[in-house]
Design a protein around this motif. Structure first.
Motif, short mmCIF file in Angstrom:
data_model
loop_
_atom_site.label_atom_id
_atom_site.label_comp_id
_atom_site.label_asym_id
_atom_site.label_seq_id
_atom_site.Cartn_x
_atom_site.Cartn_y
_atom_site.Cartn_z
N LYS A 35 -1.43 0.67 3.16
CA LYS A 35 -2.62 0.17 3.66
C LYS A 35 -3.38 0.91 4.76
O LYS A 35 -4.43 1.36 4.54
CB LYS A 35 -2.57 -1.21 3.91
CG LYS A 35 -3.83 -1.93 4.20
CD LYS A 35 -3.84 -3.24 4.52
CE LYS A 35 -5.05 -4.00 4.88
NZ LYS A 35 -4.97 -5.44 5.04
N LEU A 36 -2.59 1.48 5.84
CA LEU A 36 -3.25 2.17 6.81
C LEU A 36 -3.60 3.64 6.27
O LEU A 36 -4.45 4.13 6.56
CB LEU A 36 -2.20 2.54 7.89
CG LEU A 36 -2.55 3.21 9.24
CD1 LEU A 36 -3.76 2.76 9.91
CD2 LEU A 36 -1.34 3.49 10.01
N ARG A 37 -2.92 4.18 5.49
CA ARG A 37 -3.26 5.35 4.85
C ARG A 37 -4.40 5.17 3.91
O ARG A 37 -5.30 6.25 4.05
CB ARG A 37 -1.95 5.97 4.02
CG ARG A 37 -0.92 6.51 4.90
CD ARG A 37 0.21 7.11 4.24
NE ARG A 37 1.52 7.26 5.04
CZ ARG A 37 2.83 7.83 4.73
NH1 ARG A 37 2.82 7.72 3.26
NH2 ARG A 37 3.65 8.04 5.43
N ASP A 38 -4.64 4.17 3.18
CA ASP A 38 -5.62 4.17 2.23
C ASP A 38 -6.82 3.92 2.98
O ASP A 38 -7.89 4.52 2.66
CB ASP A 38 -5.36 3.02 1.27
CG ASP A 38 -4.26 3.14 0.19
OD1 ASP A 38 -3.97 4.35 0.33
OD2 ASP A 38 -3.63 2.07 -0.19
N ASN A 39 -6.90 3.07 4.13
CA ASN A 39 -8.13 2.81 4.83
C ASN A 39 -8.56 3.87 5.64
O ASN A 39 -9.95 4.54 5.72
CB ASN A 39 -7.68 1.64 5.89
CG ASN A 39 -7.71 0.36 5.06
OD1 ASN A 39 -8.06 0.39 4.33
ND2 ASN A 39 -7.01 -0.54 6.02
N LEU B 173 -3.91 8.66 8.33
CA LEU B 173 -3.54 9.45 7.08
C LEU B 173 -2.18 10.10 6.96
O LEU B 173 -1.60 10.19 6.00
CB LEU B 173 -4.55 10.18 6.42
CG LEU B 173 -4.42 10.85 5.07
CD1 LEU B 173 -4.23 9.59 3.99
CD2 LEU B 173 -5.86 11.56 4.78
N GLY B 174 -2.16 10.89 8.06
CA GLY B 174 -1.03 11.82 8.00
C GLY B 174 0.28 11.45 8.77
O GLY B 174 1.09 12.18 8.93
N SER C 131 -4.41 18.03 2.27
CA SER C 131 -3.23 18.46 2.55
C SER C 131 -2.42 17.55 3.40
O SER C 131 -1.15 17.61 3.31
CB SER C 131 -3.68 19.58 3.46
OG SER C 131 -4.30 19.37 4.84
N LEU C 132 -2.93 16.46 3.97
CA LEU C 132 -2.22 15.43 4.63
C LEU C 132 -1.65 14.63 3.68
O LEU C 132 -0.38 14.26 3.64
CB LEU C 132 -3.06 14.74 5.49
CG LEU C 132 -3.51 15.52 6.87
CD1 LEU C 132 -4.36 14.69 7.62
CD2 LEU C 132 -2.39 15.81 7.80
N GLU C 133 -2.22 14.30 2.56
CA GLU C 133 -1.84 13.29 1.55
C GLU C 133 -0.50 14.09 0.78
O GLU C 133 0.50 13.47 0.31
CB GLU C 133 -2.79 12.92 0.53
CG GLU C 133 -3.84 11.89 1.19
CD GLU C 133 -4.84 11.46 0.22
OE1 GLU C 133 -5.00 12.54 -0.54
OE2 GLU C 133 -5.68 10.58 0.54
N ASP C 134 -0.59 15.32 0.61
CA ASP C 134 0.26 16.25 -0.33
C ASP C 134 1.64 16.50 0.60
O ASP C 134 2.64 16.59 0.12
CB ASP C 134 -0.35 17.51 -0.75
CG ASP C 134 -1.59 17.32 -1.74
OD1 ASP C 134 -1.43 16.20 -2.38
OD2 ASP C 134 -2.22 18.48 -1.62
#
Length: 572
Positions: free
Chosen positions: A157-161, A273-274, A142-145
């Motif tokens: 890069k921060l989100r991927d990690n 991630l969010g 839900s955060l990614e969407d």
């Protein structure tokens, strides 16, 4: 028979027994003999295999010769790789999804005549599924969407990690040591909805008459561009969005430290991630910023008290002070009037260069039905100073994680915090100070008041003085005031000292108001109720007075007085 002949005969017998077991298990590869079964066999299959509990219970020639083939046989029959076997050794939940059932016959004295019936039953699910938490995976999706893909390489890069970390992270429970006294089911049982955009109308943003400096406003985790005003700052100072950062030099320095933190928990990764953006505060070398940088976080969207709706926002700020720089940071978390339910999940990263100084003021007065979780990560280089003054009164669940790492000598760290619980609230502070270099200095004062029978306060403070941190001066003190019979406080001061030339101390005190103090007021004609109010307020005022800015002090004092008066009226 000579000794050499005996030795050759012994090795011949062992090799013969080994080859027989190879033939029995169907193994055609060669292996090095081990005196004990491998790690994954002992941890995974010993509780499930009767033969393992009997024949392998004590060192014996049979154990030496059969341990490795048994492990290989079980592994290959289950269709698992060596890495999967190693992973199974660190979790017990896989036993529910993968359970070998062995029915061995009674072992004979001669290994060549041993007959073992092996039957393996598996449930058609992935062994890796138990490493993940379905609730956490749904939250991550839900955060990614909710956010568009970022064009900024550091932010992506921060989100991927963070996404990779969340895949293997469980939602914290009371079984985890760091959450033993903090119940997060209040958040998990809610309907969490990530906020994808700020509100269209910003009419509620008004400048307080008490504020002496213009604030940088975050609305539901989004920095409002119209609030930017850098005219009051010296040249070279940058306060703004990472996505709009045009200076390659500043961007390169930020990328060196952004997200480089190994102590974060699930909520740290959720923010990574969010976070829709990262607000960067950059102070160049030798620059002293006179006016504080006032960051105001406002929560607008929220669920009603009867519903389970819980919007979540993830503001993130990165502060980098170069060598000899000095700046003041004021963070204030507020919400709209009322008891709306929302979740603020904030992260602040601070890097203080050599000889730099950061004065950090943190005031949290959000809704009493909200969840507030905050991470503050500080990295101090040599001869630097970091001062934190915190006043936290809001939130049904409020938790502040403070991690300070001294990576240079002659560093100074001061943490002063005050928590107030006037309702069914949990006020939690988890701090960790790590000193690795000589002549470090750290002082921590934590005070809390629990003024409700359902209120709770938690303090877990850890100060670690490592081997090379000689001549360190570290002190820690926590004092708690319980005003109701069933009020609860859990304190855990922890001082770990490995160096031998240090001066360290820590202490804890939990009590109600003392009768002698009340008698002192009554003997001078002051009634009991007024005396109690004065003593309770002065208990927290010791921390509030350390806020470095007058307008922040006044706001905090007025709010604390209002809460204490409402508590007195409710109890009467």
């Amino acid at each position: 028979m000579t000794t050499a002949e005996k030795s050759r005969k012994k090795h011949y017998k062992e090799n013969t027994a080994r080859e027989r077991m190879i033939s029995f298990c169907g193994e055609l590869e060669r292996w090095e003999p081990r005196p004990y079964p491998c790690r994954c066999f002992v941890l995974c299959f010993r509780p499930l295999c009767p033969l393992a509990n009997s024949e392998f219970a004590s060192p014996s020639p049979l154990r030496k010769s059969t341990a490795q083939p048994w492990c290989c046989l079980l592994r290959r029959a289950a269709g698992l790789s060596r890495s999967s076997m190693a992973a199974l050794a660190f979790t017990h939940q896989n036993f529910l999804q993968f359970t070998p059932k062995l029915t061995p016959s009674k072992p004979k004295l001669k290994p060549k005549r041993t007959k073992t019936k092996l039957s393996i039953q598996t449930i058609p699910t992935s062994p890796q599924a138990s490493f993940t938490d379905q609730f956490v995976l749904q939250l991550a999706d839900s955060l990614e969407d909710s956010l568009p893909s970022s064009s900024s390489l550091p932010l992506q890069k921060l989100r991927d990690n963070s996404s990779e970390t969340l895949v293997s992270t469980q939602w914290p429970s009371r079984k985890d040591e760091s959450f033993r006294f903090t119940d997060t089911s209040f958040i998990k049982n809610s309907d969490i909805k990530p906020i994808s955009r700020p509100p269209e109308s910003l009419a509620f943003l008004d400048v307080s008459s008490d504020a002496q400096f213009k604030s940088f406003d975050f609305v539901d985790g989004f920095l409002v561009d119209s609030s930017f005003d850098s005219s009051n700052f010296p040249d070279g100072v940058y306060v703004g969005s990472l996505l709009k950062l045009s200076s390659e030099g500043i961007l390169k320095r930020v990328c060196e430290f952004l997200g480089d933190f190994e102590w974060g928990d699930l909520f740290w990764s959720v923010n990574g991630l969010g976070a829709p953006d990262v607000t960067v505060v950059y102070v160049p070398e030798g620059c002293r910023v006179e006016n504080p940088i006032y960051l105001k976080y406002i929560s607008v969207e929220g669920g009603d008290g009867g519903s389970k709706k819980m919007p979540v926002s993830n503001p993130r700020v990165f502060v980098l002070v170069e060598k000899g720089g000095e700046v003041g940071i004021v963070e204030e978390f507020v919400g709209k009037e009322g008891s709306e339910c929302y979740w603020t999940n904030s992260v602040l990263e601070v890097v203080v260069g050599e000889g730099g100084k950061v004065r950090h003021s943190y005031v949290q007065r959000q809704s009493l039905s909200a969840a507030h979780i905050k991470w503050t990560s500080v990295r101090q280089e040599s001869t630097s100073t970091y001062e934190l003054v915190e006043v936290s009164t809001g939130g049904k669940l409020s938790r502040h994680n403070v991690h300070v790492q001294q990576v240079g000598s002659d560093t100074v760290t001061e943490l002063t915090t005050f928590h107030l619980s006037v309702g069914d609230q949990t006020q939690d502070l988890h701090s960790r100070i790590i000193l690795d270099h000589p002549r470090g200095y750290s002082q921590q004062l934590h005070k809390c008041i629990v003024a409700h029978s359902s209120g709770q306060a938690v303090f877990d403070g850890n100060v670690k003085v490592n081997r090379y941190a000689q001549q360190t001066d570290a002190g820690q003190l926590t004092r708690s005031l319980l005003l109701e019979p069933r009020a609860t406080v859990n304190v855990k001061p922890n001082l770990q000292i490995i160096a031998d030339d240090v001066k360290c101390s820590h202490g804890a005190a939990i009590s109600d108001l003392e009768d002698s103090q009340l008698f002192y007021f009554q003997a001078r004609g002051i009634d009991l109720e007024t005396a109690r109010k004065a003593l309770v307020f002065s208990f927290g005022a010791e921390v509030i007075d350390r806020l470095p800015y007058a307008f922040v002090q006044k706001q905090a004092k007025d709010h604390v007085k209002e809460l204490l008066e409402s508590t007195g009226k409710g109890s009467s």
